[in-house]
Write a protein that holds these residues in place. Structure first.
Motif: not given
Ligand code: SF4
Ligand SMILES: Cc1cc2nc3c(=O)[nH]c(=O)nc-3n(C[C@H](O)[C@H](O)[C@H](O)COP(=O)(O)OP(=O)(O)OC[C@H]3O[C@@H](n4cnc5c(N)ncnc54)[C@H](O)[C@@H]3O)c2cc1C
Lengths: 263, 573
Positions: B221-222, B228, B353, B232-233, B218-219, B224
């Motif tokens: 940001a953005t 993704c 997130s 990352a998830n 996970c970075f 979930c």
């Molecule tokens: S969508 Fe969720 S898991 Fe993927 S980078 Fe963004 S916060 Fe992390």
């Protein structure tokens, strides 16, 4: 219904970090949505049609020769209807309708309904709500009034109802300005505009004869705030600092901890 | 999960998907801004959770595919007609059910026990968590089990609001501990895990290793909920289907709406009938084994619609229990404004997130000691602080400032932005006779398939629980020096969310020890049709406060192990 939608609002800006290497560059998304059937990256097997779908019901076919299974499942091929009569529905990718819009290239190109003169009044009112100060520009300077036009012109019942409220409100505001000061709202001095806004700035406190104006003001204030605070200038004004890719997640800074009594 | 497990075991698998294909890597609007979307990303009838939400052709309505409510019922059913279903946009909260959750009846005499215990599922929880990537802490509170050492990824540090809640909830005796979410805070060990998860299976190890190498951490940001693209998830479409397809053993047919399970004279399933949505034609596929995973209610619908002279009540329904004991999660929420959070120095509130910490149910002793007026617990999901401004983010200011505008409005925005918190309770519902789905005798969908009709009733336990939730949230908000928004309800029917609204519907084909009182055996195998299995939430006997998906995945893995074993022994297939 869950957590994340409330915890953070949608949005983002290009990451400052390098994109992970296996991520597709944005531009390549352009191949999607033009009706071609394409195998998605990472899910390619033999052909695109079979490459995608969810775990729904899965009969195990080991009893069948594969060719058989394919014949059974190849959709249009065996159906017999001429291609021109078949619904234009690709196996993958967005269709660009309201239920399945292209998220990478959103459209908001519906015709705008407000007139230039209505827009001028709204711009003036927007700047009464969010004027310029030493931290950020005014609402109209970042186009918040154009967002109102986008909103009231949009397809859908809610927008149609609010179009009436905004139109009626603009006319009401100009009539009120004429009656009190003999001029349209845009031509009033700040003191004169303030005199009117003071009467309509809060529905529960507005006098009976100002209620309609107050309801209009309330709607415009919320639309202006959305229009303004979703821009870079607005986000910067309140100090939103997220939506940047981070290599790791740190605990809050000492300054924040101190302010919260958490050190 | 089932497709993946069966494929890596070397079986040929055909997946039929009612929705369209979907590729998060290419379709996820990572780093898009609300202002680029129509109406600044606002929710709509077609996209109820916002424009960018990763739900395709779904939401509270699916075009052309209605459902009905019996008089007096207001059940809401969220569906996503797309590859990967609702896992593309779920909240990723992944809590294990505990020991008590499997034996609720033994504990308090209500509902029914599962035919398995926590110990039966624990190894599958471990394996599932390693496979999909879950962060969490290793607290070991009552009925809130920890994972085996080395299974979980480290949780991210709490956000300011989360720390503040912890500080003020702890003296009230309310624990705040790291949450478990199916989000990776670090990359998976692609060398170690595949060997651990699939010992002696070279194919499985190869495809899983390859898949794990494709996933980034996970970075922070953005959201979930938009999907993704860096994987990352956990989404089925980024984590399970790619390696499944890489085996070469899986074929997926999208736009294939399954209508019924077909059964031969010997009482065994012969395959399924589905509508090809592209051509509107009815098709049949043969299969040695049929696994249903269309989501709990939809699986019941397929079984109930599988009527024949042989099975007039539908397939696998000799008990008459298909569709019965439908459950959702009890939900109630409350927010507040916290002066301590005003005028803070700017800080990044995004994080992973979803929540970094949460409140597990803590009143087990009081409950068993008879000190509470309802059975079964809830956990609390909460958050707040400086989210990215979006549609309506500042509407609260009007009331907060009693109508400010001008410079005062701008100053108020700076002051109050990020000063709000919210709490959502997620509680256990006890299955009851009045909550079920059945086939509507009069309505069909656009494919001609009879639709579901829902019946719903909360019992006093759930209503009182919802009141308790709101009271607790008000206490915490007050302890933080804050002011509650809105009214703290003392009437449960006002506090509680509607049936289905928490989107955790489970339980329509419950498993059990006895074919007369259950639809499936302890391995999610149909009592009536030996080569028919269910791997979604339908087999759930009860619906603990823990969000169901991790348990669905773990159960599905266990079920496929059993299928493989039974096929080897030539018991099925
Ligand atoms: S969508 Fe969720 S898991 Fe993927 S980078 Fe963004 S916060 Fe992390
Ligand atoms: C906003 C939101 C937040 C959530 N948050 C969480 C959370 O934090 N934690 C948690 O544990 N759970 C959460 N959930 C619930 C979670 O999404 C579900 O429990 C989970 O997705 C259920 O998986 P499933 O495979 O049973 O059903 P689904 O994910 O619904 O998948 C069913 C699939 O079957 C397909 N299908 C349906 N009918 C047919 C048919 N007739 N023929 C062929 N295919 C068919 C569908 O298109 C779909 O692909 C959340 C859900 C939502 C909507």
């Amino acid at each position: 219904m869950e957590e994340n939608s409330k915890l953070r609002q949608p949005g983002g800006r290009e990451p400052e970090l390098q994109q992970p290497s296996d991520r597709e560059p944005e531009g390549q998304g352009a191949a999607v949505g033009d009706g071609t059937v394409e195998a998605p990256v990472g899910l390619v097997r033999r052909d695109a049609l079979k490459a995608m779908a969810a775990v729904a019901s899965l009969p195990i076919l080991s009893g069948l020769p594969l060719a058989d299974a394919e014949a059974q499942t190849a959709p249009a091929a065996k159906a017999g209807a001429p291609a021109s009569l078949q619904p234009p529905r690709a196996a993958g990718g967005p269709r660009g309708d309201a239920w399945d819009p292209d998220l990478l290239r959103p459209k908001k190109d519906w015709p705008r309904k407000l007139t230039t003169s209505e827009m001028a009044t709204l711009a003036a009112l927007a700047d009464m709500i969010i004027p310029a100060d030493d931290k950020s520009p005014s609402a109209s300077a970042v186009g918040a009034h154009h967002y109102i036009n986008e909103y009231v012109s949009a397809p859908g019942d809610g927008s149609a109802r609010d179009l009436v409220r905004v139109r009626g409100g603009v006319s009401w505001l100009n009539l009120e300005s004429q009656q009190r000061f003999g001029k349209r709202f845009t031509q009033l001095t700040v003191a004169q505009k303030t005199a009117i806004c003071d009467d309509i700035c809060y529905v529960p406190k507005a006098k009976q004869e100002h209620k309609a104006g107050a309801r209009f003001f309330s709607l415009v204030r919320n639309l202006v705030a959305t229009g303004f605070y979703t821009t870079d200038a607005g986000m910067k004004d309140v100090g939103y600092v997220g939506n940047v890719a981070l290599p790791k997640w740190d605990p809050p800074s000492p300054a924040v901890l101190k302010a919260l009594g958490l050190e | 999960m089932a497709a993946y497990q069966l494929a890596v075991a070397g079986l040929k698998v055909l997946v039929l998907e009612a929705g369209r294909s979907y590729d998060p890597v290419r379709e996820t609007p990572m780093f898009k801004l609300p202002r680029e979307a129509p109406l600044r990303g606002a929710g709509s009838r077609e996209k109820p959770f916002g424009f960018y939400d990763a739900t395709v052709d779904g939401g509270w309505e699916v075009p052309g595919e209605p459902y009905t409510n019996a008089p007096g019922t207001d059940f809401r059913w969220w569906r996503a007609r797309m590859m990967g279903g609702r896992t593309n946009h779920w909240g990723r909260i992944s809590l294990r059910m505990g020991e008590y959750d499997f034996k609720p009846k033994t504990r308090d005499g209500l509902g029914a026990d599962w035919p398995l215990s926590y110990q039966d599922l624990a190894p599958y929880y471990d394996k599932t968590e390693m496979l999909i990537g879950v962060y969490g802490g290793d607290d070991d509170l009552e009925n809130t089990p920890r994972s085996s050492p080395g299974v979980l990824q480290p949780p991210p540090a709490p956000r300011p609001v989360e720390m503040l809640v912890k500080k003020h909830a702890t003296p009230l005796g309310i624990p705040v501990i790291p949450a478990h979410l199916a989000i990776m805070t670090q990359r998976q060990d692609a060398n170690r895990l595949p060997r651990l998860l699939h010992p002696g299976n070279a194919l499985a190890q190869r495809v899983l290793r390859q898949s794990m190498l494709q996933r980034q951490a996970c970075f922070y940001a953005t959201p979930c909920g938009w999907g993704c693209s860096i994987k990352a998830n956990f989404q089925s479409t980024t984590v399970l289907l790619p390696p499944a397809l890489a085996t070469g053993n899986v074929d997926i047919v999208p736009n294939a709406m399954v209508r019924e399970v077909t059964v031969g004279k010997d009482g065994l399933a012969t395959g399924v009938n589905y509508i090809d949505k592209n051509t509107r034609q009815d098709r049949h596929v043969k299969a040695r084994v049929v696994v249903l995973a269309a989501s709990a209610a939809e699986t019941a619908r397929i079984l109930l619609n599988s009527k024949s002279t042989q099975n007039p009540q539908g397939v696998s329904n000799s008990s008459g229990l298909v569709g019965k004991y439908l459950m959702d999660t009890v939900g109630a929420g409350l927010g507040g404004q916290i002066p301590l959070l005003e005028n803070l120095p700017p800080y990044n509130n995004d994080g992973a997130s979803g929540m970094h910490v949460y409140i597990p149910w803590w009143l087990y002793k009081e409950q068993i000691g008879g000190k509470l007026d309802f059975a079964r617990g809830y956990h609390v999901e909460f958050g707040g602080g400086r989210g990215m401004p979006g549609n309506g983010s500042f509407n609260f200011l009007e009331n907060q400032t009693e109508g400010a505008y001008g410079k005062a409005y701008k100053e108020a925005a700076r002051r109050y932005y990020g000063s709000f918190v919210w709490f959502d309770g997620r509680g256990e519902m006890i299955p009851n006779e009045d909550s079920f789905c059945e086939i509507d005798p009069e309505v069909v969908d656009q494919w001609g398939i009879p639709v579901l009709r829902f019946h719903w009733k909360w019992s006093d336990h759930e209503l009182k629980q919802a009141v308790h939730m709101q009271k607790t949230f008000a206490e915490i908000i007050t302890a933080m020096g804050g002011k509650v928004n809105g009214t703290v309800q003392t009437d449960g029917s006002r506090a509680i969310a509607r049936g289905g609204q928490i989107i955790h519907e489970v339980g329509t084909c419950r498993m059990g020890e006895d074919p007369r009182t259950s639809v499936l055996n302890p391995y999610c195998q149909s009592w009536d049709v030996k080569n028919l299995f269910v791997t979604d939430g339908a087999p759930f006997v009860s619906n603990a406060d823990k969000n169901p998906t991790l348990s669905i995945l773990a159960l599905a893995w266990r079920t496929t192990d059993y299928i493989l074993d039974q096929m080897q022994k030539r018991e099925v297939g």
